[in-house]
Scaffold this motif. Structure first.
Motif, PDB file in Angstrom:
ATOM      1  N   ASP A  71       0.789  -0.873  -0.200  1.00  0.00           N
ATOM      2  CA  ASP A  71      -0.266  -0.358  -0.003  1.00  0.00           C
ATOM      3  C   ASP A  71       0.818   0.927   0.294  1.00  0.00           C
ATOM      4  N   GLY A  72       0.383   2.200   0.238  1.00  0.00           N
ATOM      5  CA  GLY A  72       0.998   3.331  -0.198  1.00  0.00           C
ATOM      6  C   GLY A  72       1.121   3.985  -1.739  1.00  0.00           C
ATOM      7  N   ARG A  73       1.685   5.144  -1.884  1.00  0.00           N
ATOM      8  CA  ARG A  73       2.198   5.615  -3.273  1.00  0.00           C
ATOM      9  C   ARG A  73       2.991   4.711  -4.398  1.00  0.00           C
ATOM     10  N   PRO A  74       1.964   4.462  -5.199  1.00  0.00           N
ATOM     11  CA  PRO A  74       1.812   3.185  -6.310  1.00  0.00           C
ATOM     12  C   PRO A  74       3.301   3.203  -7.026  1.00  0.00           C
ATOM     13  N   GLY A  75       3.437   2.302  -7.469  1.00  0.00           N
ATOM     14  CA  GLY A  75       4.904   2.001  -8.509  1.00  0.00           C
ATOM     15  C   GLY A  75       5.005   1.096  -8.904  1.00  0.00           C
ATOM     16  N   PRO A  76       6.532   0.744  -9.878  1.00  0.00           N
ATOM     17  CA  PRO A  76       6.320  -0.240 -10.691  1.00  0.00           C
ATOM     18  C   PRO A  76       5.465  -1.700 -10.141  1.00  0.00           C
ATOM     19  N   THR A  90      -1.446   4.796   3.344  1.00  0.00           N
ATOM     20  CA  THR A  90      -0.706   4.488   4.376  1.00  0.00           C
ATOM     21  C   THR A  90      -1.882   5.150   5.658  1.00  0.00           C
ATOM     22  N   ALA A  91      -1.534   4.444   6.902  1.00  0.00           N
ATOM     23  CA  ALA A  91      -1.726   5.056   8.323  1.00  0.00           C
ATOM     24  C   ALA A  91      -0.979   6.060   8.656  1.00  0.00           C
ATOM     25  N   PHE A  92       0.617   6.259   8.408  1.00  0.00           N
ATOM     26  CA  PHE A  92       0.820   7.172   8.088  1.00  0.00           C
ATOM     27  C   PHE A  92       1.174   7.804   7.487  1.00  0.00           C
ATOM     28  N   THR A  93       1.463   9.409   7.054  1.00  0.00           N
ATOM     29  CA  THR A  93       1.890   9.825   6.103  1.00  0.00           C
ATOM     30  C   THR A  93       4.348  10.152   6.025  1.00  0.00           C
ATOM     31  N   GLN A  94       4.066  11.368   5.187  1.00  0.00           N
ATOM     32  CA  GLN A  94       5.408  11.101   5.024  1.00  0.00           C
ATOM     33  C   GLN A  94       5.534  12.415   5.546  1.00  0.00           C
ATOM     34  N   SER A  95       6.861  13.745   5.531  1.00  0.00           N
ATOM     35  CA  SER A  95       6.682  14.624   6.211  1.00  0.00           C
ATOM     36  C   SER A  95       5.992  15.382   5.340  1.00  0.00           C
ATOM     37  N   ASP A  96       5.964  15.241   4.610  1.00  0.00           N
ATOM     38  CA  ASP A  96       5.580  16.698   2.966  1.00  0.00           C
ATOM     39  C   ASP A  96       4.272  15.601   2.833  1.00  0.00           C
ATOM     40  N   GLY A  97       3.792  15.170   3.692  1.00  0.00           N
ATOM     41  CA  GLY A  97       1.887  15.253   3.593  1.00  0.00           C
ATOM     42  C   GLY A  97       1.833  13.850   2.614  1.00  0.00           C
ATOM     43  N   ARG A  98       2.522  13.161   1.917  1.00  0.00           N
ATOM     44  CA  ARG A  98       2.269  12.080   0.953  1.00  0.00           C
ATOM     45  C   ARG A  98       2.387  11.228   1.687  1.00  0.00           C
ATOM     46  N   TYR A  99       1.765   9.771   1.274  1.00  0.00           N
ATOM     47  CA  TYR A  99       1.746   8.277   2.014  1.00  0.00           C
ATOM     48  C   TYR A  99       2.591   7.467   1.328  1.00  0.00           C
ATOM     49  N   ILE A 108       7.350  -1.506   9.095  1.00  0.00           N
ATOM     50  CA  ILE A 108       6.004  -2.691   9.322  1.00  0.00           C
ATOM     51  C   ILE A 108       4.788  -2.162   9.759  1.00  0.00           C
ATOM     52  N   VAL A 109       3.746  -2.730   9.940  1.00  0.00           N
ATOM     53  CA  VAL A 109       2.074  -3.134   9.877  1.00  0.00           C
ATOM     54  C   VAL A 109       2.253  -3.423  11.198  1.00  0.00           C
ATOM     55  N   VAL A 110       0.904  -2.615  11.756  1.00  0.00           N
ATOM     56  CA  VAL A 110       0.864  -3.131  13.170  1.00  0.00           C
ATOM     57  C   VAL A 110      -0.833  -2.737  13.449  1.00  0.00           C
ATOM     58  N   PRO A 111      -1.606  -4.027  14.422  1.00  0.00           N
ATOM     59  CA  PRO A 111      -2.991  -4.316  14.110  1.00  0.00           C
ATOM     60  C   PRO A 111      -3.779  -3.300  14.414  1.00  0.00           C
ATOM     61  N   GLY A 112      -4.606  -3.050  13.437  1.00  0.00           N
ATOM     62  CA  GLY A 112      -5.545  -1.789  14.523  1.00  0.00           C
ATOM     63  C   GLY A 112      -5.416  -2.282  16.415  1.00  0.00           C
ATOM     64  N   ALA A 113      -5.929  -0.184  16.213  1.00  0.00           N
ATOM     65  CA  ALA A 113      -6.174  -0.584  17.634  1.00  0.00           C
ATOM     66  C   ALA A 113      -7.224  -1.348  18.263  1.00  0.00           C
ATOM     67  N   SER A 114      -7.100  -1.781  19.057  1.00  0.00           N
ATOM     68  CA  SER A 114      -8.195  -3.156  19.873  1.00  0.00           C
ATOM     69  C   SER A 114      -8.423  -4.101  21.074  1.00  0.00           C
ATOM     70  N   ASP A 115      -9.345  -4.170  21.681  1.00  0.00           N
ATOM     71  CA  ASP A 115      -9.794  -4.552  22.566  1.00  0.00           C
ATOM     72  C   ASP A 115      -8.385  -6.047  22.638  1.00  0.00           C
ATOM     73  N   GLY A 144       5.085   2.250   9.978  1.00  0.00           N
ATOM     74  CA  GLY A 144       4.429   2.472   8.646  1.00  0.00           C
ATOM     75  C   GLY A 144       3.613   2.559   8.483  1.00  0.00           C
ATOM     76  N   ASP A 145       2.042   1.617   9.004  1.00  0.00           N
ATOM     77  CA  ASP A 145       0.704   1.029   8.772  1.00  0.00           C
ATOM     78  C   ASP A 145       0.452   0.298   9.873  1.00  0.00           C
ATOM     79  N   THR A 146      -0.652   0.882   9.395  1.00  0.00           N
ATOM     80  CA  THR A 146      -1.571  -0.371  10.485  1.00  0.00           C
ATOM     81  C   THR A 146      -2.955  -1.307   9.508  1.00  0.00           C
ATOM     82  N   GLY A 147      -2.967  -2.550  10.358  1.00  0.00           N
ATOM     83  CA  GLY A 147      -3.830  -3.248   9.781  1.00  0.00           C
ATOM     84  C   GLY A 147      -4.978  -3.882  10.045  1.00  0.00           C
ATOM     85  N   PRO A 148      -5.403  -5.163   9.811  1.00  0.00           N
ATOM     86  CA  PRO A 148      -6.807  -4.787  10.353  1.00  0.00           C
ATOM     87  C   PRO A 148      -6.344  -6.135  11.953  1.00  0.00           C
TER      88      PRO A 148
END
Length: 212
Positions: A71-76, A90-99, A108-115, A144-148
């Motif tokens: 996920d995030g900015r598309p590339g090849p 992505t859940a978090f962005t670069q300093s210039d606001g881009r994903y 890495i991806v961490v699980p979304g906050a939950s019980d 850099g991102d959150t997941g299920p």
């Protein structure tokens, strides 16, 4: 260059690893698990929930598989054509606001906050530094991102590639044996500065291993 004491053991740095803290040393520090999650995670939607999040005073850690986050900015390699579940955010962005770019940035991806577990309550945030261990390789990355919120074990295309894991979003990844160690209250800013993540990760990993 600092001189080495005669007869002192030399630590082997594995090609593809970043820094001199070995995979074996890191794994030895997380061999035991003091569970901090209130339940356990699945590695995939069709798998049983068997993976706990463990904690020490300095880090949280878990051992799971590695699914590929494109996920995030598309590339090849990461785009809507190559990955049917592609998201341009992505859940978090670069300093210039881009994903973030999964192709370029080890994250890495961490699980979304939950019980089950709320990463935010354990000193983890976007830009927190992680050591990802697979086999005899260590790769430093950022959160850099959150997941299920019921699934754990995912990292960016760039992280997988650096660890010698197939980064193909279809059929790539590793089925097991990947250890993720996230250092509490750490943060790289800007989040996209991978060199800073490596320097910070190496310092924190050395302190973690030595118990400083």
């Amino acid at each position: 260059m600092a001189s080495r004491s005669e007869g002192a053991p030399q630590k082997r740095v594995v090609p593809g690893s970043e820094g001199a803290v070995s995979a074996a040393d890191l794994l030895a520090k997380v061999r035991d698990c003091a569970e901090v999650s209130s339940g356990r995670y699945r590695t995939d939607a069709d798998q049983p929930a068997t993976v706990p999040v463990c904690g020490t005073d300095r880090a949280v850690h878990w051992t799971a598989d590695m699914d590929i986050d494109c996920d995030g900015r598309p590339g090849p390699h990461c785009n809507a054509g190559s990955d049917l579940s592609f998201s341009d955010a992505t859940a978090f962005t670069q300093s210039d606001g881009r994903y973030l770019s999964a192709e370029e940035l080890p994250y890495i991806v961490v699980p979304g906050a939950s019980d089950i577990w709320d990463y935010r309550a354990h000193g983890v945030r976007g830009g927190s530094v992680a050591a990802v261990v697979y086999g005899d390789r260590v790769q430093y990355a950022v959160v850099g991102d959150t997941g299920p919120d019921e699934i754990i074990g995912e990292a960016s295309y760039a992280t997988a590639q650096a660890l010698g894991i197939s980064a193909d979003p279809h059929g790539g990844g590793a089925p097991s044996g990947v250890t993720y160690i996230v250092f509490k209250d750490s943060e790289v800013s800007p989040i996209e500065d991978h060199a800073a993540a490596v320097a910070t990760g190496e310092r924190l990993a050395r302190s973690f291993v030595n118990g400083d």
